[in-house]
Design a protein around this motif. Structure first.
Motif, short mmCIF file in Angstrom:
data_model
loop_
_atom_site.label_atom_id
_atom_site.label_comp_id
_atom_site.label_asym_id
_atom_site.label_seq_id
_atom_site.Cartn_x
_atom_site.Cartn_y
_atom_site.Cartn_z
N MET A 39 -7.43 -10.22 21.85
CA MET A 39 -7.55 -11.56 22.22
C MET A 39 -7.03 -11.71 23.70
O MET A 39 -5.99 -11.15 24.25
CB MET A 39 -6.86 -12.57 21.27
CG MET A 39 -6.74 -13.93 21.72
SD MET A 39 -5.64 -14.86 20.70
CE MET A 39 -6.88 -14.92 19.34
N ASN A 40 -7.46 -12.66 24.43
CA ASN A 40 -6.84 -12.89 25.79
C ASN A 40 -5.69 -13.28 25.55
O ASN A 40 -5.26 -14.20 24.86
CB ASN A 40 -7.71 -14.19 26.46
CG ASN A 40 -7.24 -14.51 27.99
OD1 ASN A 40 -6.10 -14.48 27.90
ND2 ASN A 40 -8.24 -14.45 28.77
N ALA A 41 -4.68 -12.71 26.14
CA ALA A 41 -3.18 -12.99 25.93
C ALA A 41 -2.88 -14.24 26.33
O ALA A 41 -1.66 -14.58 25.86
CB ALA A 41 -2.44 -11.69 26.68
N SER A 42 -3.44 -14.91 27.09
CA SER A 42 -2.97 -16.42 27.44
C SER A 42 -3.53 -17.26 26.61
O SER A 42 -3.71 -18.65 26.83
CB SER A 42 -3.27 -16.69 28.95
OG SER A 42 -4.56 -16.44 29.29
N THR A 43 -4.49 -16.93 25.69
CA THR A 43 -5.27 -18.03 24.96
C THR A 43 -5.36 -17.64 23.51
O THR A 43 -4.81 -16.61 23.18
CB THR A 43 -6.76 -18.37 25.54
OG1 THR A 43 -7.30 -16.97 25.12
CG2 THR A 43 -6.84 -18.65 27.00
N SER A 44 -5.95 -18.27 22.63
CA SER A 44 -6.23 -18.06 21.34
C SER A 44 -7.63 -17.79 20.98
O SER A 44 -8.31 -18.39 19.96
CB SER A 44 -5.74 -18.97 20.62
OG SER A 44 -6.20 -20.26 20.74
N SER A 45 -8.62 -17.27 22.01
CA SER A 45 -10.09 -16.80 21.58
C SER A 45 -10.32 -15.62 20.94
O SER A 45 -9.84 -14.66 21.24
CB SER A 45 -10.52 -16.56 23.20
OG SER A 45 -11.52 -15.80 23.02
N PRO A 46 -10.84 -15.91 19.71
CA PRO A 46 -11.03 -15.00 18.74
C PRO A 46 -12.19 -14.28 19.18
O PRO A 46 -12.24 -12.92 18.83
CB PRO A 46 -11.63 -15.80 17.52
CG PRO A 46 -11.91 -16.94 17.91
CD PRO A 46 -11.05 -17.33 19.21
N GLY A 72 -3.74 -24.67 21.66
CA GLY A 72 -2.65 -25.82 21.52
C GLY A 72 -2.69 -26.69 22.66
O GLY A 72 -1.98 -28.01 22.49
N SER A 73 -3.00 -26.34 23.71
CA SER A 73 -3.22 -27.38 25.07
C SER A 73 -4.11 -28.37 24.75
O SER A 73 -3.94 -29.33 25.56
CB SER A 73 -3.72 -26.37 26.32
OG SER A 73 -4.69 -25.79 26.15
N THR A 111 5.35 -22.39 25.98
CA THR A 111 4.51 -22.32 27.10
C THR A 111 3.08 -22.08 26.85
O THR A 111 2.08 -22.85 27.06
CB THR A 111 5.02 -21.71 28.45
OG1 THR A 111 6.56 -22.07 28.72
CG2 THR A 111 4.13 -21.71 29.60
N GLN A 112 3.13 -21.09 25.98
CA GLN A 112 1.83 -20.28 25.91
C GLN A 112 0.92 -21.02 24.71
O GLN A 112 -0.37 -20.98 24.52
CB GLN A 112 1.82 -18.88 25.60
CG GLN A 112 2.32 -18.13 26.69
CD GLN A 112 1.78 -18.27 27.96
OE1 GLN A 112 0.46 -18.20 28.15
NE2 GLN A 112 2.40 -18.38 29.03
N GLN A 113 2.02 -21.47 23.76
CA GLN A 113 1.30 -22.06 22.57
C GLN A 113 1.46 -23.64 22.44
O GLN A 113 1.17 -24.40 21.31
CB GLN A 113 1.80 -21.62 21.28
CG GLN A 113 1.20 -19.95 20.94
CD GLN A 113 0.10 -19.86 20.75
OE1 GLN A 113 -0.85 -19.18 21.47
NE2 GLN A 113 -0.23 -20.06 19.40
#
Length: 516
Positions: free
Chosen positions: A1-8, A262-263, A316-318
């Motif tokens: 997964m892209n470490a800065s998102t939650s892209s499956p 989460g954003s 921050t990330q989530q």
């Protein structure tokens, strides 16, 4: 997964070997029949659900190269068992199972009258052929999970017996996921390669058309063993929408349900969408290769673990969704070890002391490899700088990350996410096993291997099982270099025309879901 998102869709390409399918033309499958897939169905079932989520690397569970694919493959395949919302194996194609007293065989009783979606009988012989293919095909990606299966027998049409090389009470859990999805032998004996784009199963839906990397159209399977629980007549599956446009796409009706970061939760709620936050087995992690300097020194690995402020990462990330975590399982899961809850809590002074002890009193330089420089890598870079760990961020293409990190073993530190598995020892194998994909150093302490073996030999319903599994977790997080960061829940936004989705921890299911 892209470490800065939650892209499956990106996570999938780094969860197992393989890089997915190339872009291709739309494939119209038999059984499509030219029907209007948005029209109402019959027999009390109606509605179409459009899911913005991901497309599988392959529609063949034996060669699917992503752990995340199980969500999509579960739409078209069924197994002898499935997992309930708590992750416990329950009956599916098999109505029951029993172990031999010594644990070296398990007998499954099939439900009567089962068929594949094309009408072919799904009997014990078909189950045996399907499982044997997964066990023995030289390129099978599920074979490592079936190493304890000596042979599969079909003494009669309704009985399947797995003879084991040793007691293994994880078999019902293992068979609930891709490992146990039953593929129609008629399909793989005729043209096994076609299964990559033309699944042949007995799941709740059948695939009617497929445009690689763009869209999958499915229709309710009336011969599914639990067809009465499937209320949706049609199902459309799409790649994960862009985070910046996902709310607008849901509002417009382009999607009915979509995974959101989460954003976007506040924006989704403001737009009148329903939001479900479902606990999952996904955890953000840094994969550490201890054959590469400076991580060939255990004190540097420990310093890294103490140098990270996980609570700040979650915030921050989530955007606050998820929890700081130091182990591969989330709170509430049977394998979660309470004694490891704060094992490596942020302690910059201790991190500096460990670096000095490792011979780096003035700090150390290292490279963070990732598929996107923004987000998590940048925040990690800033945190690590505070303790004297100076980092350079190296970006590699998503399509090449698995090959570079897990096949060539050429990188020391990689940002990743682990999608969890149907069985706890299966998760241990992927993360910590000597052949584990997310164990780039390919080494495992003998005591950890023994602890995991003990888990497999312990009956799931025994009083000893939770403590045995938690002991293995405790040993793993203390002896292995993986740096766990935070849990990643499944955040789904849906239009009000769609009913609530089952809150299943491991695999998203759609029994009882309606769309008006």
């Amino acid at each position: 997964m892209n470490a800065s998102t939650s892209s499956p869709s990106v996570l999938a390409r780094r969860s197992f070997l393989g890089l997915g399918l190339a872009t291709g033309a739309s494939l119209l499958l038999a059984a499509c029949g030219g029907a209007d897939v948005t029209a109402a169905g019959s027999g009390g079932n109606s509605g179409t659900l459009r899911w913005g989520w991901a497309l599988p690397t392959s529609w063949d569970p034996v060669f699917s190269s992503a752990g995340w694919d199980v969500h999509m493959l579960s739409l078209v395949y069924a197994g002898l068992t499935r997992l309930d919302e708590q992750g416990k194996a329950v009956p599916a194609l098999a109505s029951a199972w029993t172990y031999a007293p010594d644990g070296t065989s398990v007998t499954f009783t099939l439900r009567p009258g089962l068929t594949f979606s094309d009408g072919t009988a799904l009997d014990a012989t078909a189950v045996k052929q399907s499982l044997d293919r997964g066990r023995t095909d030289p390129k099978s990606l599920v074979a490592p999970q079936l190493t304890h299966v000596k042979d599969v027998a079909a003494p009669d049409a309704g009985t399947v017996v797995l003879h084991l090389t040793q007691p293994d009470y994880q078999i019902p859990n293992l068979l609930a996921g891709k490992t146990g999805m039953i593929v129609n032998p008629r399909a793989f004996t005729a043209d096994a390669a076609a299964l990559a784009t033309q699944p042949a199963g007995s799941g709740p839906f059948t695939l009617t058309s497929y445009t690689q990397n763009a869209k999958a159209v499915l229709k309710r399977n009336p011969s599914y063993w639990e067809a009465g629980s499937i209320k949706l007549e049609n199902f459309e599956l799409y790649p994960l929408p862009d985070a910046a446009t996902v709310v607008a796409a849901l509002q417009s009706g382009q999607y009915d349900v979509a995974q959101i970061p989460g954003s976007q939760v506040a924006a989704a709620k403001a737009a009148g969408l329903e939001v479900q936050v479902i606990p999952s087995l996904v955890v953000a992690v840094l994969d550490v290769n201890t054959t590469k300097a400076p991580f060939d020194n255990p004190d540097v690995v420990s310093a890294l673990k103490y140098a990270i402020d996980r609570d700040a990462l979650v915030k921050t990330q989530q955007f606050g969704y998820g929890e700081a975590n130091y182990q591969p399982f989330p709170k509430g899961y049977v394998g979660y070890d309470p004694a490891s809850a704060d094992l490596y809590r942020y302690d910059p002074a201790k991190a500096k002391a460990l670096l000095a002890q490792a011979g780096h009193p003035d700090g150390v330089d290292l490279t963070i490899t990732t598929t996107s420089a923004q987000g998590l890598p940048e925040q990690l870079q800033d945190q690590l700088k505070q303790v004297g760990i100076r980092t350079t961020i190296e970006v590699v293409p998503v399509a090449q990350a698995t090959q570079i990190v897990y096949v060539q073993h050429s990188k020391a530190l990689f940002t990743d996410q682990f999608a969890g598995r149907d069985s706890a020892p299966q998760a241990f194998q992927v993360l910590f096993g000597e052949q584990g994909l997310m164990n780039p150093a390919r080494t495992t302490p003998p005591e950890l291997a023994a602890a995991v073996e003990k888990v497999s030999r312990t009956p799931l319903d025994s009083a000893e099982y939770p403590a045995t599994l938690q002991a293995a977790t405790a040993l793993a997080v203390r002896t292995m270099p993986n740096v766990f960061l935070y849990s990643v829940p499944r955040i789904l936004a849906r239009r009000r025309s769609v009913s609530a989705l089952p809150a299943a921890t491991v695999v998203q299911r759609f029994e009882g879901v309606t769309a008006s």
